[in-house]
Design a protein around this motif. Structure first.
Motif, PDB file in Angstrom:
ATOM      1  N   MET A 139       0.857  -1.004   0.066  1.00 52.12           N
ATOM      2  CA  MET A 139      -0.162   0.020  -0.085  1.00 52.12           C
ATOM      3  C   MET A 139       1.013   1.279   0.023  1.00 52.12           C
ATOM      4  SD  MET A 139      -3.120   0.880   2.699  1.00 52.12           S
ATOM      5  CE  MET A 139      -4.141  -0.454   1.840  1.00 52.12           C
ATOM      6  N   GLU A 140       0.547   2.109  -0.908  1.00 52.51           N
ATOM      7  CA  GLU A 140       1.357   3.410  -0.906  1.00 52.51           C
ATOM      8  C   GLU A 140       0.860   4.380   0.382  1.00 52.51           C
ATOM      9  OE1 GLU A 140       2.505   5.258  -4.902  1.00 52.51           O
ATOM     10  OE2 GLU A 140       0.517   4.185  -5.145  1.00 52.51           O
ATOM     11  N   GLY A 141       1.785   4.621   1.292  1.00 48.94           N
ATOM     12  CA  GLY A 141       1.745   5.604   2.444  1.00 48.94           C
ATOM     13  C   GLY A 141       1.447   6.781   2.214  1.00 48.94           C
ATOM     14  N   ASN A 142       1.811   7.543   0.941  1.00 45.77           N
ATOM     15  CA  ASN A 142       1.465   8.754   0.926  1.00 45.77           C
ATOM     16  C   ASN A 142       0.180   8.995   0.064  1.00 45.77           C
ATOM     17  OD1 ASN A 142       2.519   7.955  -1.437  1.00 45.77           O
ATOM     18  ND2 ASN A 142       3.694   9.664  -1.889  1.00 45.77           N
ATOM     19  N   LYS A 143      -0.577   7.935  -0.073  1.00 39.34           N
ATOM     20  CA  LYS A 143      -1.911   8.016  -0.902  1.00 39.34           C
ATOM     21  C   LYS A 143      -2.939   7.414  -0.414  1.00 39.34           C
ATOM     22  CE  LYS A 143       0.784   8.502  -5.277  1.00 39.34           C
ATOM     23  NZ  LYS A 143       0.864   8.252  -6.742  1.00 39.34           N
ATOM     24  N   ILE A 144      -4.258   7.966  -0.659  1.00 38.14           N
ATOM     25  CA  ILE A 144      -5.539   7.146  -0.354  1.00 38.14           C
ATOM     26  C   ILE A 144      -6.192   7.160  -1.826  1.00 38.14           C
ATOM     27  CG2 ILE A 144      -7.612   7.339   0.870  1.00 38.14           C
ATOM     28  CD1 ILE A 144      -6.286   8.676   3.085  1.00 38.14           C
ATOM     29  N   LYS A 145      -6.570   6.079  -2.312  1.00 37.43           N
ATOM     30  CA  LYS A 145      -7.347   5.683  -3.576  1.00 37.43           C
ATOM     31  C   LYS A 145      -6.666   6.554  -4.760  1.00 37.43           C
ATOM     32  CE  LYS A 145     -11.654   5.093  -1.052  1.00 37.43           C
ATOM     33  NZ  LYS A 145     -13.140   5.618  -1.208  1.00 37.43           N
ATOM     34  N   ASP A 146      -5.207   6.511  -4.750  1.00 37.08           N
ATOM     35  CA  ASP A 146      -4.504   7.139  -6.011  1.00 37.08           C
ATOM     36  C   ASP A 146      -4.473   8.701  -5.836  1.00 37.08           C
ATOM     37  OD1 ASP A 146      -3.713   4.585  -7.152  1.00 37.08           O
ATOM     38  OD2 ASP A 146      -5.642   4.520  -8.018  1.00 37.08           O
ATOM     39  N   LEU A 147      -4.917   9.097  -4.595  1.00 39.91           N
ATOM     40  CA  LEU A 147      -4.725  10.555  -4.396  1.00 39.91           C
ATOM     41  C   LEU A 147      -3.727  10.941  -3.478  1.00 39.91           C
ATOM     42  CD1 LEU A 147      -8.534  11.641  -4.195  1.00 39.91           C
ATOM     43  CD2 LEU A 147      -6.907  12.194  -6.215  1.00 39.91           C
ATOM     44  N   GLU A 148      -2.654  11.810  -3.673  1.00 39.06           N
ATOM     45  CA  GLU A 148      -1.526  12.186  -2.713  1.00 39.06           C
ATOM     46  C   GLU A 148      -2.333  12.850  -1.406  1.00 39.06           C
ATOM     47  OE1 GLU A 148       2.649  14.036  -2.817  1.00 39.06           O
ATOM     48  OE2 GLU A 148       1.878  12.894  -4.427  1.00 39.06           O
ATOM     49  N   ALA A 194       9.782   9.696  14.583  1.00 38.65           N
ATOM     50  CA  ALA A 194       9.924   9.735  13.040  1.00 38.65           C
ATOM     51  C   ALA A 194      11.350   9.822  12.631  1.00 38.65           C
ATOM     52  CB  ALA A 194       8.914  10.867  12.344  1.00 38.65           C
ATOM     53  N   ASP A 195      12.153  10.642  13.438  1.00 42.66           N
ATOM     54  CA  ASP A 195      13.501  11.042  13.277  1.00 42.66           C
ATOM     55  C   ASP A 195      14.573   9.775  13.902  1.00 42.66           C
ATOM     56  OD1 ASP A 195      12.627  13.511  12.189  1.00 42.66           O
ATOM     57  OD2 ASP A 195      12.866  14.565  14.096  1.00 42.66           O
ATOM     58  N   ASN A 196      13.948   8.846  14.359  1.00 43.78           N
ATOM     59  CA  ASN A 196      14.672   7.866  14.729  1.00 43.78           C
ATOM     60  C   ASN A 196      15.365   6.856  13.642  1.00 43.78           C
ATOM     61  OD1 ASN A 196      14.725   8.397  17.309  1.00 43.78           O
ATOM     62  ND2 ASN A 196      13.605   6.917  18.228  1.00 43.78           N
ATOM     63  N   ALA A 197      14.729   7.404  12.442  1.00 45.14           N
ATOM     64  CA  ALA A 197      15.318   6.568  11.032  1.00 45.14           C
ATOM     65  C   ALA A 197      15.222   7.930   9.993  1.00 45.14           C
ATOM     66  CB  ALA A 197      14.341   5.485  10.607  1.00 45.14           C
ATOM     67  N   SER A 198      15.713   7.438   8.917  1.00 47.12           N
ATOM     68  CA  SER A 198      15.678   8.453   7.747  1.00 47.12           C
ATOM     69  C   SER A 198      14.207   8.553   7.209  1.00 47.12           C
ATOM     70  CB  SER A 198      16.750   8.151   6.743  1.00 47.12           C
ATOM     71  OG  SER A 198      16.138   6.648   5.952  1.00 47.12           O
ATOM     72  N   ALA A 199      13.989   9.365   6.566  1.00 45.18           N
ATOM     73  CA  ALA A 199      12.524   9.656   5.796  1.00 45.18           C
ATOM     74  C   ALA A 199      12.338   8.495   4.833  1.00 45.18           C
ATOM     75  CB  ALA A 199      12.444  10.859   5.298  1.00 45.18           C
ATOM     76  N   ASP A 200      13.404   7.935   4.135  1.00 44.14           N
ATOM     77  CA  ASP A 200      13.435   6.811   2.968  1.00 44.14           C
ATOM     78  C   ASP A 200      12.912   5.709   4.128  1.00 44.14           C
ATOM     79  OD1 ASP A 200      13.705   8.338   0.983  1.00 44.14           O
ATOM     80  OD2 ASP A 200      15.889   7.932   1.049  1.00 44.14           O
ATOM     81  N   ASP A 258      11.765   5.208   7.081  1.00 46.45           N
ATOM     82  CA  ASP A 258      10.108   5.378   7.587  1.00 46.45           C
ATOM     83  C   ASP A 258       9.005   4.887   6.391  1.00 46.45           C
ATOM     84  OD1 ASP A 258      11.067   6.249  10.008  1.00 46.45           O
ATOM     85  OD2 ASP A 258      10.718   8.541   9.601  1.00 46.45           O
ATOM     86  N   ALA A 259       9.411   5.694   5.238  1.00 43.60           N
ATOM     87  CA  ALA A 259       8.387   5.555   3.994  1.00 43.60           C
ATOM     88  C   ALA A 259       8.342   4.189   3.772  1.00 43.60           C
ATOM     89  CB  ALA A 259       8.688   6.385   3.045  1.00 43.60           C
ATOM     90  N   GLN A 260       9.395   3.397   3.896  1.00 40.15           N
ATOM     91  CA  GLN A 260       9.587   2.008   3.344  1.00 40.15           C
ATOM     92  C   GLN A 260       8.746   1.338   4.391  1.00 40.15           C
ATOM     93  OE1 GLN A 260      13.485   0.240   3.331  1.00 40.15           O
ATOM     94  NE2 GLN A 260      12.867  -1.564   2.084  1.00 40.15           N
ATOM     95  N   VAL A 261       8.760   1.476   5.587  1.00 45.39           N
ATOM     96  CA  VAL A 261       8.093   0.649   6.679  1.00 45.39           C
ATOM     97  C   VAL A 261       6.500   1.113   6.517  1.00 45.39           C
ATOM     98  CG1 VAL A 261       7.686   0.304   9.070  1.00 45.39           C
ATOM     99  CG2 VAL A 261       9.977   0.472   8.302  1.00 45.39           C
ATOM    100  N   ILE A 262       6.364   2.261   6.351  1.00 48.64           N
ATOM    101  CA  ILE A 262       4.702   2.569   6.332  1.00 48.64           C
ATOM    102  C   ILE A 262       4.214   2.039   5.143  1.00 48.64           C
ATOM    103  CG2 ILE A 262       3.253   4.409   5.965  1.00 48.64           C
ATOM    104  CD1 ILE A 262       5.508   6.139   7.693  1.00 48.64           C
TER     105      ILE A 262
END
Length: 89
Positions: A1-10, A62-68, A70-74
């Motif tokens: 699932m893309e963690g920065n989208k809901i139903k293909d909308l950012e 959030a700052d306990n890892a890189s943004a990349d 974090d996004a990968q886990v999310i």
């Protein structure tokens, strides 16, 4: 699932807050969590317990890892209970 989208909308902060998500701020990424959607599968805590730790308050740092990282886990969250908005791009 893309963690920065809901139903293909950012996603936007306004959208997530209106949908019941709580914000956990970081320097390069904000992480949002909706307890009502969470199925407690545990991909987040297994993915990076330095960021996601249920026995800690706040439980998301959030700052306990890189943004990349974090996004990968999310992106492994099967329910969409975790979302993110990057600030560093």
């Amino acid at each position: 699932m893309e963690g920065n989208k809901i139903k293909d909308l950012e996603v936007t902060e306004e959208m997530l807050i209106a949908d019941g998500y709580r914000k956990y701020s970081g320097k390069d990424i904000d992480i949002y969590y909706n307890k009502d959607i969470c199925a407690h599968v545990g991909n987040c805590v297994r993915g990076n317990s330095a960021v996601f730790e249920v026995g800690r308050r706040p439980w998301i740092l959030a700052d306990n890892a890189s943004a990349d990282e974090d996004a990968q886990v999310i992106n492994t969250c099967p329910t969409g209970a975790l979302k993110f908005i990057r600030k560093d791009v």
